[in-house]
Write an enzyme that holds these catalytic residues in place. Structure first.
Site, mmCIF file in Angstrom:
data_model
loop_
_atom_site.group_PDB
_atom_site.id
_atom_site.type_symbol
_atom_site.label_atom_id
_atom_site.label_comp_id
_atom_site.label_asym_id
_atom_site.label_seq_id
_atom_site.Cartn_x
_atom_site.Cartn_y
_atom_site.Cartn_z
ATOM 1 N N ASN A 9 0.870 -1.177 0.000
ATOM 2 C CA ASN A 9 0.000 0.000 0.000
ATOM 3 C C ASN A 9 0.908 1.229 0.000
ATOM 4 O O ASN A 9 1.472 1.583 1.032
ATOM 5 C CB ASN A 9 -0.889 -0.038 1.254
ATOM 6 C CG ASN A 9 -1.704 1.229 1.437
ATOM 7 O OD1 ASN A 9 -1.774 2.073 0.536
ATOM 8 N ND2 ASN A 9 -2.328 1.376 2.594
ATOM 9 N N TRP A 10 1.063 1.837 -1.178
ATOM 10 C CA TRP A 10 2.019 2.945 -1.302
ATOM 11 C C TRP A 10 1.513 4.237 -0.665
ATOM 12 O O TRP A 10 2.280 5.191 -0.512
ATOM 13 C CB TRP A 10 2.346 3.188 -2.782
ATOM 14 C CG TRP A 10 3.071 2.066 -3.448
ATOM 15 C CD1 TRP A 10 3.390 0.847 -2.912
ATOM 16 C CD2 TRP A 10 3.563 2.053 -4.796
ATOM 17 N NE1 TRP A 10 4.050 0.080 -3.838
ATOM 18 C CE2 TRP A 10 4.166 0.790 -5.004
ATOM 19 C CE3 TRP A 10 3.549 2.970 -5.847
ATOM 20 C CZ2 TRP A 10 4.755 0.443 -6.216
ATOM 21 C CZ3 TRP A 10 4.124 2.628 -7.053
ATOM 22 C CH2 TRP A 10 4.730 1.374 -7.238
ATOM 23 N N LYS A 11 0.242 4.273 -0.362
ATOM 24 C CA LYS A 11 -0.373 5.498 0.200
ATOM 25 C C LYS A 11 -0.059 6.692 -0.721
ATOM 26 O O LYS A 11 0.098 6.510 -1.922
ATOM 27 C CB LYS A 11 0.086 5.717 1.640
ATOM 28 C CG LYS A 11 -0.144 4.453 2.482
ATOM 29 C CD LYS A 11 -0.009 4.663 3.954
ATOM 30 C CE LYS A 11 -0.238 3.331 4.660
ATOM 31 N NZ LYS A 11 -0.199 3.443 6.119
ATOM 32 N N HIS A 95 -9.626 1.251 5.026
ATOM 33 C CA HIS A 95 -8.330 1.460 5.688
ATOM 34 C C HIS A 95 -8.525 2.431 6.858
ATOM 35 O O HIS A 95 -9.315 3.370 6.767
ATOM 36 C CB HIS A 95 -7.312 2.016 4.686
ATOM 37 C CG HIS A 95 -5.916 2.022 5.240
ATOM 38 N ND1 HIS A 95 -5.476 3.012 6.090
ATOM 39 C CD2 HIS A 95 -4.893 1.149 5.102
ATOM 40 C CE1 HIS A 95 -4.224 2.741 6.438
ATOM 41 N NE2 HIS A 95 -3.845 1.621 5.859
ATOM 42 N N GLU A 97 -6.870 4.842 7.855
ATOM 43 C CA GLU A 97 -6.662 6.261 7.524
ATOM 44 C C GLU A 97 -7.916 6.851 6.871
ATOM 45 O O GLU A 97 -8.244 8.019 7.073
ATOM 46 C CB GLU A 97 -5.420 6.410 6.630
ATOM 47 C CG GLU A 97 -4.147 6.255 7.451
ATOM 48 C CD GLU A 97 -2.960 5.671 6.713
ATOM 49 O OE1 GLU A 97 -2.931 5.695 5.470
ATOM 50 O OE2 GLU A 97 -2.041 5.157 7.397
ATOM 51 N N GLU A 167 -5.443 -4.769 10.785
ATOM 52 C CA GLU A 167 -4.415 -3.737 10.941
ATOM 53 C C GLU A 167 -4.666 -2.965 12.234
ATOM 54 O O GLU A 167 -5.451 -2.008 12.244
ATOM 55 C CB GLU A 167 -4.466 -2.762 9.756
ATOM 56 C CG GLU A 167 -4.161 -3.407 8.427
ATOM 57 C CD GLU A 167 -3.609 -2.373 7.452
ATOM 58 O OE1 GLU A 167 -2.490 -2.591 6.969
ATOM 59 O OE2 GLU A 167 -4.267 -1.353 7.193
ATOM 60 N N GLY A 173 2.440 2.466 10.645
ATOM 61 C CA GLY A 173 3.374 3.579 10.451
ATOM 62 C C GLY A 173 4.103 3.987 11.719
ATOM 63 O O GLY A 173 4.746 5.034 11.758
ATOM 64 N N SER A 212 3.347 -1.985 10.298
ATOM 65 C CA SER A 212 4.809 -2.047 10.443
ATOM 66 C C SER A 212 5.391 -3.418 10.111
ATOM 67 O O SER A 212 6.326 -3.878 10.776
ATOM 68 C CB SER A 212 5.231 -1.592 11.844
ATOM 69 O OG SER A 212 4.828 -0.247 12.062
ATOM 70 N N GLY A 233 2.750 -1.073 4.282
ATOM 71 C CA GLY A 233 2.789 0.337 3.927
ATOM 72 C C GLY A 233 4.209 0.782 3.666
ATOM 73 O O GLY A 233 4.779 0.548 2.597
ATOM 74 N N GLY A 234 4.824 1.412 4.667
ATOM 75 C CA GLY A 234 6.154 1.997 4.531
ATOM 76 C C GLY A 234 7.180 1.101 3.848
ATOM 77 O O GLY A 234 7.897 1.535 2.937
HETATM 78 P P1 PGA Z 1 2.743 0.406 7.609
HETATM 79 O O1 PGA Z 1 1.270 0.595 6.975
HETATM 80 O O2 PGA Z 1 3.291 -0.884 7.053
HETATM 81 O O3 PGA Z 1 3.516 1.602 7.144
HETATM 82 O O4 PGA Z 1 2.572 0.349 9.074
HETATM 83 C C1 PGA Z 1 0.392 -0.484 6.802
HETATM 84 C C2 PGA Z 1 -0.910 0.001 6.217
HETATM 85 O O5 PGA Z 1 -1.360 1.087 6.598
HETATM 86 O O6 PGA Z 1 -1.533 -0.664 5.375
#
Ligand code: PGA
Length: 249
Positions: A9-11, A95, A97, A167, A173, A212, A233-234
């Site tokens: 997930n590149w956001k 998600h 966010e 999640e 993050g 993470s 994500g990251g």
């Molecule tokens: P993260 O994000 O790996 O940066 O914690 C995961 C996500 O939000 O899908």
């Protein structure tokens, strides 16, 4: 046997050039004979470039969100049918966010989940508790509520074409990963909730862990019986790190 899925997930990250480079690096670095299904979810504006580069290959394309409506006066939104035209197979819905920053509630997430399936996309449904909820011992209630909202609206049969991602919000993050046992506990709860409605579907549905995930913790997480891969994500913005996570699955 459930085939593991590793989804990046590149956001809202990356330039156009950077996104193309990342796609190329992943394509070139992917080991032959890898077990996991590999998916990248770039920002909307990079989907066309990514679709071109990934065509016919082993890395699949997905989107990070979609509109619950089919078409019409919804400024700024993108429909499932539009995503399908750009070769998206998957789309993330609910998600944390989107829930916390854009006010998406369970009802809207349920509508997006169904809009995705109507367009022929596989939704990746995200659920997870905040730190305050975990500290209050409310994790099972929160995850149950989030999952049952979709089950009650879309029905259990819809989960034959869906992925669930657990999640924990406090792990996203933050560099703070859930312990493998902690994550397994919630994954088992999710599978149990599905099992009450349909044993076969609950056995087949993939439940990803997100929060993470890194190359250094992926092996231990993915070894858990109910963890079927990761939503990353990251670490998905670094090709080497992402490929190592794919290899761990
Ligand atoms: P993260 O994000 O790996 O940066 O914690 C995961 C996500 O939000 O899908």
């Amino acid at each position: 046997m459930r085939q593991p899925l590793v989804a990046g997930n590149w956001k809202m990250n990356g330039t156009r050039d950077g996104a193309q480079r990342l796609v190329q690096d992943i394509l070139q670095g992917l080991k032959a004979g890898h077990k996991a299904e590999v998916l990248v979810c770039p920002p909307f504006v990079h989907l066309a470039d990514a679709a071109r580069a990934l065509k016919g290959g082993e890395v699949l394309l997905g989107a990070q969100d979609l509109c619950a409506e089919d078409n019409g006066a919804y400024t700024g939104e993108v429909s499932g049918a539009m995503l399908k035209e750009f070769d998206c197979r998957y789309v993330i819905v609910g998600h944390s966010e989107r829930r916390s920053l854009y006010g998406e509630g369970d009802a809207q997430v349920a509508r997006k989940f169904m809009a995705a399936q109507k367009a022929g996309l596989t939704p990746i449904l995200c659920v997870g508790e905040t730190l305050a909820e975990r500290d209050a011992g409310e994790t099972p209630q929160v995850v149950t509520r989030q999952l049952e909202a979709i089950l009650d609206t879309a029905g259990i049969a819809a989960f034959a074409r869906a992925v669930v991602a657990y999640e924990p919000v406090w792990a996203i993050g933050t560099g703070r990963t859930a312990k493998s046992g902690q994550a397994q506990e919630v994954h088992a709860l999710i599978r149990g909730l599905l099992k009450v409605r349909d044993v076969k579907i609950s056995d087949a549905v993939r439940i990803l862990y997100g929060g993470s995930v890194k190359a250094s913790n992926a092996v231990e997480l993915f070894a858990m019986p109910d963890i079927d891969g990761g939503l990353v994500g990251g670490a998905s913005l670094d090709a080497r790190e992402f490929l190592a996570i794919c290899a761990a699955a």
